[in-house]
Design an enzyme around this catalytic site. Structure first.
Site, PDB file in Angstrom:
ATOM      1  N   THR A 113       0.856  -1.183   0.000  1.00 29.33           N
ATOM      2  CA  THR A 113       0.000   0.000   0.000  1.00 29.33           C
ATOM      3  C   THR A 113       0.891   1.231   0.000  1.00 29.33           C
ATOM      4  OG1 THR A 113      -0.126   0.126   2.407  1.00 29.33           O
ATOM      5  CG2 THR A 113      -1.826  -1.177   1.284  1.00 29.33           C
ATOM      6  N   HIS A 114       0.340   2.344  -0.463  1.00 27.89           N
ATOM      7  CA  HIS A 114       1.091   3.596  -0.502  1.00 27.89           C
ATOM      8  C   HIS A 114       0.135   4.745  -0.199  1.00 27.89           C
ATOM      9  CE1 HIS A 114       4.359   6.250  -1.626  1.00 27.89           C
ATOM     10  NE2 HIS A 114       3.490   6.969  -2.295  1.00 27.89           N
TER      11      HIS A 114
END
Length: 196
Positions: A113-114
Site C-alpha cells: 500500500t502507498h
C-alpha cells in the site's frame, strides 16, 4: 463446485502492525476468507510481531544490518517466506526494499500500500510531499510490487481529501483508515479471483 481453500498469506512489516491488525480482524470476523500463515519483520522489536503472536500466527525476524550483503539478505528473505508456501505476500508497512531474488519468486503476487494516488508522490515521504505540493486530493494505492520505487501495477486506489489545516499526522491518519479497508479488500479480491 467446491469452494476454493482460503489463500495462504504471509505479511511483512517493520512497525506497529495496524495494517496487519485490520487483516487479522477481518479474518476473525469472517469478512475475509484468508489464512495468515506467518508474519515476518526486519525488526525484532516491531510491535506487529506481538499482534501476530496474540492471534496465534507464527512469526520470523530477518534483519538487515548495516554493511550486510543485501543480495544474500534478499535470498534469505525469499527462502523464509517460501517456507510458508504463500499464495500471496503482503507488505504491511515493511520498510525494506526487496531485490531480484524475492521478486523472481513472488513478484506477481506481492502487494503493498502507498499513502498517495500513485504515480503521484512515490517514495517514503508521500504525505509530507503531498502537503508541500498543495494538492487538494490525495489518497491511497494498493499495487503489485516491482523492481521500481512504488511503480508497480495499480490494483486499487481511493481518494482522500486534503482538509484546510491538515498536518502530516492528521492527513496520514485519515489515509490509514482507507488504507486498512483497501488492503483487506485487495486480499479478499485475490481470495475470490486468485489473481491481482
Amino acid at each position: 463446485m467446491p469452494k476454493p481453500r482460503p489463500p495462504r498469506v504471509v505479511v511483512l512489516l517493520s512497525g506497529s502492525g495496524t495494517l496487519l491488525q485490520a487483516v487479522l480482524d477481518a479474518v476473525a470476523a469472517g469478512i475475509l476468507d484468508a489464512e495468515i500463515v506467518a508474519v515476518g519483520s526486519d525488526r525484532a522489536g516491531a510491535y506487529g510481531l506481538e499482534r501476530a503472536r496474540a492471534a496465534g500466527v507464527p512469526t520470523f525476524v530477518h534483519p538487515l544490518g548495516k554493511g550486510d550483503d543485501r543480495v544474500a539478505w534478499d535470498v534469505g528473505l525469499a527462502d523464509l517466506v517460501d517456507s510458508y508456501h504463500p499464495d500471496l505476500v503482503v507488505s504491511a508497512g515493511f520498510m525494506k526494499l526487496v531485490g531480484a531474488a524475492f521478486l523472481a519468486r513472488f513478484g506477481d503476487r506481492f502487494i503493498n500500500t502507498h499513502p498517495a494516488l500513485l504515480p503521484a508522490f512515490p517514495g517514503a515521504h508521500a504525505v509530507r510531499d503531498t502537503l508541500a505540493y498543495g494538492v487538494k486530493v490525495t489518497g491511497c494505492t494498493v499495487f503489485v510490487v516491482d523492481a521500481g520505487i512504488d511503480t508497480g501495477r495499480i490494483v486499487a486506489q481511493e481518494p482522500v481529501a486534503v482538509e484546510p489545516g491538515d498536518t502530516e499526522d492528521s492527513l496520514h491518519e485519515r489515509i490509514k483508515v482507507v488504507e486498512r479497508r483497501m488492503l483487506v479488500g485487495a486480499i479478499d479480491r485475490f481470495a475470490t479471483e486468485r489473481k491481482l
